[in-house]
Scaffold this motif. Structure first.
Motif, PDB file in Angstrom:
ATOM      1  N   VAL A 267      -7.613  19.261 -15.872  1.00 25.37           N
ATOM      2  CA  VAL A 267      -7.446  17.763 -15.651  1.00 25.37           C
ATOM      3  C   VAL A 267      -6.733  17.275 -17.062  1.00 25.37           C
ATOM      4  CG1 VAL A 267      -8.585  15.667 -15.636  1.00 25.37           C
ATOM      5  CG2 VAL A 267      -9.406  17.523 -14.261  1.00 25.37           C
ATOM      6  N   ASP A 268      -6.879  17.855 -18.250  1.00 23.29           N
ATOM      7  CA  ASP A 268      -6.256  17.367 -19.501  1.00 23.29           C
ATOM      8  C   ASP A 268      -4.833  17.697 -19.295  1.00 23.29           C
ATOM      9  OD1 ASP A 268      -8.524  16.535 -20.670  1.00 23.29           O
ATOM     10  OD2 ASP A 268      -8.942  18.236 -21.650  1.00 23.29           O
ATOM     11  N   ALA A 269      -4.283  18.881 -18.519  1.00 24.38           N
ATOM     12  CA  ALA A 269      -3.092  19.216 -18.523  1.00 24.38           C
ATOM     13  C   ALA A 269      -2.479  18.580 -17.326  1.00 24.38           C
ATOM     14  CB  ALA A 269      -3.008  20.637 -18.275  1.00 24.38           C
ATOM     15  N   GLY A 270      -2.944  17.621 -16.544  1.00 22.22           N
ATOM     16  CA  GLY A 270      -2.458  16.931 -15.456  1.00 22.22           C
ATOM     17  C   GLY A 270      -2.122  17.577 -14.210  1.00 22.22           C
ATOM     18  N   LEU A 271      -2.894  18.969 -14.163  1.00 21.27           N
ATOM     19  CA  LEU A 271      -2.864  19.718 -12.836  1.00 21.27           C
ATOM     20  C   LEU A 271      -4.083  19.160 -11.921  1.00 21.27           C
ATOM     21  CD1 LEU A 271      -2.482  23.153 -14.845  1.00 21.27           C
ATOM     22  CD2 LEU A 271      -0.877  21.410 -13.835  1.00 21.27           C
ATOM     23  N   TYR A 272      -3.732  18.202 -11.196  1.00 27.66           N
ATOM     24  CA  TYR A 272      -4.568  17.569 -10.198  1.00 27.66           C
ATOM     25  C   TYR A 272      -4.801  18.227  -8.837  1.00 27.66           C
ATOM     26  CZ  TYR A 272      -4.526  13.747 -13.835  1.00 27.66           C
ATOM     27  OH  TYR A 272      -4.481  13.284 -15.290  1.00 27.66           O
ATOM     28  N   GLY A 273      -3.903  19.009  -8.400  1.00 30.34           N
ATOM     29  CA  GLY A 273      -3.908  19.686  -7.284  1.00 30.34           C
ATOM     30  C   GLY A 273      -2.823  18.903  -6.223  1.00 30.34           C
ATOM     31  N   CYS A 274      -2.868  18.655  -4.928  1.00 33.17           N
ATOM     32  CA  CYS A 274      -2.095  18.165  -4.223  1.00 33.17           C
ATOM     33  C   CYS A 274      -1.020  17.137  -4.492  1.00 33.17           C
ATOM     34  CB  CYS A 274      -2.467  17.944  -2.763  1.00 33.17           C
ATOM     35  SG  CYS A 274      -3.292  19.354  -1.784  1.00 33.17           S
ATOM     36  N   LYS A 275      -2.142  15.975  -5.053  1.00 36.76           N
ATOM     37  CA  LYS A 275      -1.373  14.718  -5.725  1.00 36.76           C
ATOM     38  C   LYS A 275      -0.210  14.868  -6.748  1.00 36.76           C
ATOM     39  CE  LYS A 275      -5.420  12.893  -7.843  1.00 36.76           C
ATOM     40  NZ  LYS A 275      -6.427  11.924  -7.603  1.00 36.76           N
ATOM     41  N   SER A 276      -0.611  16.031  -7.690  1.00 39.68           N
ATOM     42  CA  SER A 276       0.433  16.078  -8.685  1.00 39.68           C
ATOM     43  C   SER A 276       1.183  17.365  -8.435  1.00 39.68           C
ATOM     44  CB  SER A 276      -0.583  16.266  -9.985  1.00 39.68           C
ATOM     45  OG  SER A 276      -1.225  17.785  -9.850  1.00 39.68           O
ATOM     46  N   GLY A 277       1.073  17.830  -7.334  1.00 42.27           N
ATOM     47  CA  GLY A 277       2.067  18.927  -7.120  1.00 42.27           C
ATOM     48  C   GLY A 277       1.451  20.268  -7.408  1.00 42.27           C
ATOM     49  N   LYS A 278       0.842  20.514  -8.443  1.00 46.85           N
ATOM     50  CA  LYS A 278      -0.043  21.847  -8.608  1.00 46.85           C
ATOM     51  C   LYS A 278      -1.434  21.678  -9.264  1.00 46.85           C
ATOM     52  CE  LYS A 278       0.988  25.749 -11.891  1.00 46.85           C
ATOM     53  NZ  LYS A 278       1.832  26.227 -13.111  1.00 46.85           N
ATOM     54  N   GLY A 279      -2.223  22.570  -8.715  1.00 48.52           N
ATOM     55  CA  GLY A 279      -3.607  22.752  -9.206  1.00 48.52           C
ATOM     56  C   GLY A 279      -3.968  24.304  -9.293  1.00 48.52           C
ATOM     57  N   PHE A 280      -4.859  24.421  -8.431  1.00 48.27           N
ATOM     58  CA  PHE A 280      -5.020  25.894  -8.213  1.00 48.27           C
ATOM     59  C   PHE A 280      -3.856  26.817  -7.470  1.00 48.27           C
ATOM     60  CE2 PHE A 280      -9.315  24.135  -8.877  1.00 48.27           C
ATOM     61  CZ  PHE A 280      -9.694  24.729  -9.945  1.00 48.27           C
ATOM     62  N   TYR A 281      -3.322  25.871  -6.804  1.00 50.38           N
ATOM     63  CA  TYR A 281      -1.785  26.308  -5.859  1.00 50.38           C
ATOM     64  C   TYR A 281      -0.974  25.332  -6.158  1.00 50.38           C
ATOM     65  CZ  TYR A 281      -5.645  28.929  -3.284  1.00 50.38           C
ATOM     66  OH  TYR A 281      -6.636  29.730  -2.864  1.00 50.38           O
ATOM     67  N   ASN A 282       0.273  25.565  -6.015  1.00 50.61           N
ATOM     68  CA  ASN A 282       1.503  25.132  -6.298  1.00 50.61           C
ATOM     69  C   ASN A 282       2.016  24.365  -4.822  1.00 50.61           C
ATOM     70  OD1 ASN A 282       2.046  25.808  -8.820  1.00 50.61           O
ATOM     71  ND2 ASN A 282       2.761  27.717  -8.066  1.00 50.61           N
ATOM     72  N   TYR A 283       2.299  23.137  -4.887  1.00 52.84           N
ATOM     73  CA  TYR A 283       2.556  22.338  -3.885  1.00 52.84           C
ATOM     74  C   TYR A 283       4.126  21.641  -3.844  1.00 52.84           C
ATOM     75  CZ  TYR A 283      -2.338  22.736  -3.245  1.00 52.84           C
ATOM     76  OH  TYR A 283      -3.648  23.003  -3.205  1.00 52.84           O
ATOM     77  N   ASN A 284       4.806  21.951  -4.906  1.00 54.06           N
ATOM     78  CA  ASN A 284       6.240  21.481  -4.947  1.00 54.06           C
ATOM     79  C   ASN A 284       7.364  22.160  -4.002  1.00 54.06           C
ATOM     80  OD1 ASN A 284       5.668  19.561  -7.088  1.00 54.06           O
ATOM     81  ND2 ASN A 284       5.483  21.258  -8.371  1.00 54.06           N
TER      82      ASN A 284
END
Length: 284
Positions: A267-284
Motif C-alpha cells: 500500500v505504501d508503494a501504491g500497489l493497490y491492485g486492479c485500480k492502480s494497474g499492479k498488486g499481486f498481479y499485473n493489469y497493465n
C-alpha cells in the motif's frame, strides 16, 4: 411508494457500479464526489460497462445507453442531495472522512431521507452517531461488481428502525437484489471472515510458502471459489483491505487481525491492485 431519487456519494468502483445499477432499474441518481475529473471518469466507465453489457445480453433496457446515462446527475456539491429520498455513501474507509460526510449530509437532506453506509468494516452504530437521525441509518454492504451481485449484506445498527429496514429492502428489491439482514459488528459477517482470509494469504506469500498464483489456484480448484483470496484483494483494492483489517484490529484488540507487513508495504508503494494497474498481479 417507489423510491425514485437516490444519492450516491463516492464515484469510485463501488459508487459507479451503484449509479449504473440504479439507472438501469429506473432511478434518478445524484452521483457526488470531490472532483469533476473523478466524476467524468466514473461516467465514462459506466458508459463502457453498459456497452459491454449490451454486447453480452440482448435487453431493451440497454438499447439507448444515452438515456440511461441521463438518469445520472454528477456533482461536486453536496447541496445537490437535498432532493434525495435515499443516500448510499461509499467514501474511503476512514472514520474521520466518513464522519465529516455524515455531518454534512445530515443538515442538507430532508428529515425523511434514509442513509445507507456501504462500508466494509466500520460499525453502523458509530456512523449513525454522526447524525441526528440514528434510526434512519443502515448498513448496505454491496459486493463488486455491483450490477451483477444479487445479494446485499444489510446491517442493522443499534438504533436502526424496522421502518428503515423495510425501506432499504424495498430499494434493494427495486434494484433486483435481496437483503440478508445481520446485526452490527465490526466487519459484519463477510469481512470479518474475508479480511482474515486475505490477510493470512498475504502472510503465506510473505513467508514464501507459495506463489500468489498457487495460493489462488488452491482455493479455486480445491474449494470451487471463483476467485482466490489474492485475486479478490486486487479487485477490492489493497488500500481498502488495509483500512478494513486495521478497523478490525482496532475494534477487537485481537492479534489475529494484525495486518501483514507485506500488505502495508504494498500500500505504501501504491500497489493497490486492479485500480492502480499492479498488486499481486499485473493489469497493465
Amino acid at each position: 411508494m417507489n423510491i425514485e431519487v437516490v444519492g450516491v456519494i463516492g464515484a469510485g468502483v463501488m459508487g459507479s457500479g451503484l449509479a449504473q445499477n440504479l439507472a438501469q432499474t429506473g432511478h434518478q441518481v445524484i452521483l457526488v464526489d470531490v472532483s469533476e475529473k473523478i466524476l467524468e471518469e466514473a461516467k465514462e466507465k459506466i458508459k463502457n460497462n453498459l456497452r459491454f453489457q449490451k454486447m453480452l445480453q440482448k435487453s431493451d433496457k440497454l438499447d439507448n445507453i444515452e438515456n440511461l446515462l441521463q438518469k445520472i446527475k454528477i456533482s461536486t456539491d453536496y447541496q445537490s442531495l437535498e432532493s434525495a429520498e435515499f443516500v448510499i455513501e461509499n467514501v474511503t474507509e476512514k472514520w474521520e472522512i466518513k464522519n465529516r460526510v455524515y455531518e454534512k449530509i445530515d443538515v442538507i437532506c430532508p428529515p425523511v431521507t434514509v442513509f445507507a453506509a456501504n462500508t466494509s468494516a466500520i460499525p453502523i452504530t458509530r456512523i449513525a452517531s454522526a447524525t441526528k437521525r440514528a434510526a434512519q441509518v443502515i448498513g448496505m454492504h454491496f459486493m463488486n461488481p455491483v450490477p451483477m451481485k444479487p445479494v446485499v449484506e444489510t446491517i442493522r445498527g443499534y438504533h436502526t428502525s424496522e421502518e428503515t429496514i423495510e425501506i432499504a429492502k424495498k430499494l434493494l428489491a427495486q434494484m433486483g437484489k435481496e437483503a440478508i439482514i445481520v446485526n452490527d459488528s465490526p466487519g459484519f459477517v463477510s469481512n470479518r471472515v474475508l479480511m482474515l482470509t486475505i490477510n493470512e494469504a498475504i502472510f503465506l506469500l510473505q513467508d514464501q510458502v507459495a506463489s500468489a498464483s498457487d495460493v489462488d489456484r488452491i482455493f479455486k480448484t480445491c474449494f470451487g471459489h471463483k476467485m482466490g483470496p489474492l485475486e479478490t484483494a486486487d479487485l477490492i483494492g489493497l488500500d481498502t483491505i488495509l483500512f478494513s483489517i486495521e478497523v478490525l484490529y482496532e475494534s477487537f484488540n485481537d492479534s489475529k487481525y494484525r495486518p501483514c507487513s507485506l500488505l502495508k508495504k504494498m500500500v505504501d508503494a501504491g500497489l493497490y491492485g486492479c485500480k492502480s494497474g499492479k498488486g499481486f498481479y499485473n493489469y497493465n
